[in-house]
Design an enzyme around this catalytic site. Structure first.
Site, mmCIF file in Angstrom:
data_model
loop_
_atom_site.group_PDB
_atom_site.id
_atom_site.type_symbol
_atom_site.label_atom_id
_atom_site.label_comp_id
_atom_site.label_asym_id
_atom_site.label_seq_id
_atom_site.Cartn_x
_atom_site.Cartn_y
_atom_site.Cartn_z
ATOM 1 N N GLN A 231 49.778 107.807 67.144
ATOM 2 C CA GLN A 231 49.366 108.084 68.488
ATOM 3 C C GLN A 231 50.625 107.722 69.486
ATOM 4 O OE1 GLN A 231 47.723 103.236 67.001
ATOM 5 N NE2 GLN A 231 46.750 103.727 68.777
ATOM 6 N N GLY B 92 49.273 96.668 65.882
ATOM 7 C CA GLY B 92 49.331 97.497 65.041
ATOM 8 C C GLY B 92 49.502 99.004 65.847
ATOM 9 N N LEU C 26 45.568 100.409 72.263
ATOM 10 C CA LEU C 26 46.637 101.079 73.045
ATOM 11 C C LEU C 26 46.103 102.563 73.081
ATOM 12 C CD1 LEU C 26 49.903 99.978 71.083
ATOM 13 C CD2 LEU C 26 48.731 98.723 73.571
ATOM 14 N N HIS D 39 41.734 99.116 60.755
ATOM 15 C CA HIS D 39 41.797 100.408 61.981
ATOM 16 C C HIS D 39 43.159 101.554 62.413
ATOM 17 C CE1 HIS D 39 41.633 100.478 66.937
ATOM 18 N NE2 HIS D 39 42.524 100.836 66.738
HETATM 19 ZN ZN LIG Z 1 44.161 102.190 67.970
#
Ligand SMILES: [Zn+2]
Length: 183
Positions: A51, A46, A95, A136
């Site tokens: 991000q 995901g 990540l 998340h």
């Molecule tokens: Zn994450």
């Protein structure tokens, strides 16, 4: 399609609450495609928009890692409308926080309200791994990391590593910034 740079713990955008997406144009579709490509390249399950340095409320999920043959999906303005079932503990990673994995407790079933890339509203139930991944990612869109959900002892054990990662990220950001200035 470009693979985007994944922002790391310590980057202020990861603590920002995502902005509501109000336009549903080709640029949003393109962003979702780029995020899917970035997620795949990084072997993630995901990815949330902040991000990759974008402030809008969009996340993508590699559903095929849970349901064989399923296409990746994009969720715009997702919110958890309800939770149900037992609370389950399972190891998560991120990540944006390389080399840190830990068990996080989350409800096993959720109902998510979201829009698709065309702006159509949906409400859908998820359980198990997909419920976990969505929780998340929705956390990311609210500026929350999975490590924020660990108990005080686990957080304490990780605090040095997280502090070092945040400092490294800030050094990299400062370097990027100085490179952008005309000399
Ligand atoms: Zn994450």
């Amino acid at each position: 399609m470009p693979v985007l740079k994944i922002r790391k713990y310590g980057d202020p955008i990861l603590r920002q609450k995502a902005a509501q997406q109000t336009t549903f144009e080709a640029a949003l579709q393109q962003q979702a495609e780029d995020m899917i490509e970035t997620m795949r390249e990084a072997k993630g399950i995901g990815l949330a928009a902040n991000q990759v340095g974008m402030p809008n409320a969009l996340c993508v999920v590699e559903v095929g890692l849970v349901i064989e043959g399923a296409e990746p999906r994009a969720f715009v303005n997702p919110v958890i409308a309800a939770t149900a079932g037992e609370t389950v503990s399972y190891e998560e990673g991120c990540l944006s926080i390389p080399d840190v994995n830990d068990d996080v407790e989350r409800p096993n079933q959720i109902r998510v309200r979201f829009q698709d890339l065309e702006g159509v509203s949906h409400e859908e139930e998820f359980e198990g791994m997909l419920a976990r991944v969505l929780q998340h990612e929705i956390d990311h869109l609210n500026g929350i990391f999975f490590v924020d959900r660990l108990g005080p002892l686990r957080r304490k054990l990780l605090s040095k590593k997280l502090k070092e990662l945040a400092e490294q990220t800030q050094r990299e950001l400062a370097e990027e910034k100085s490179k952008r200035k005309p000399s």
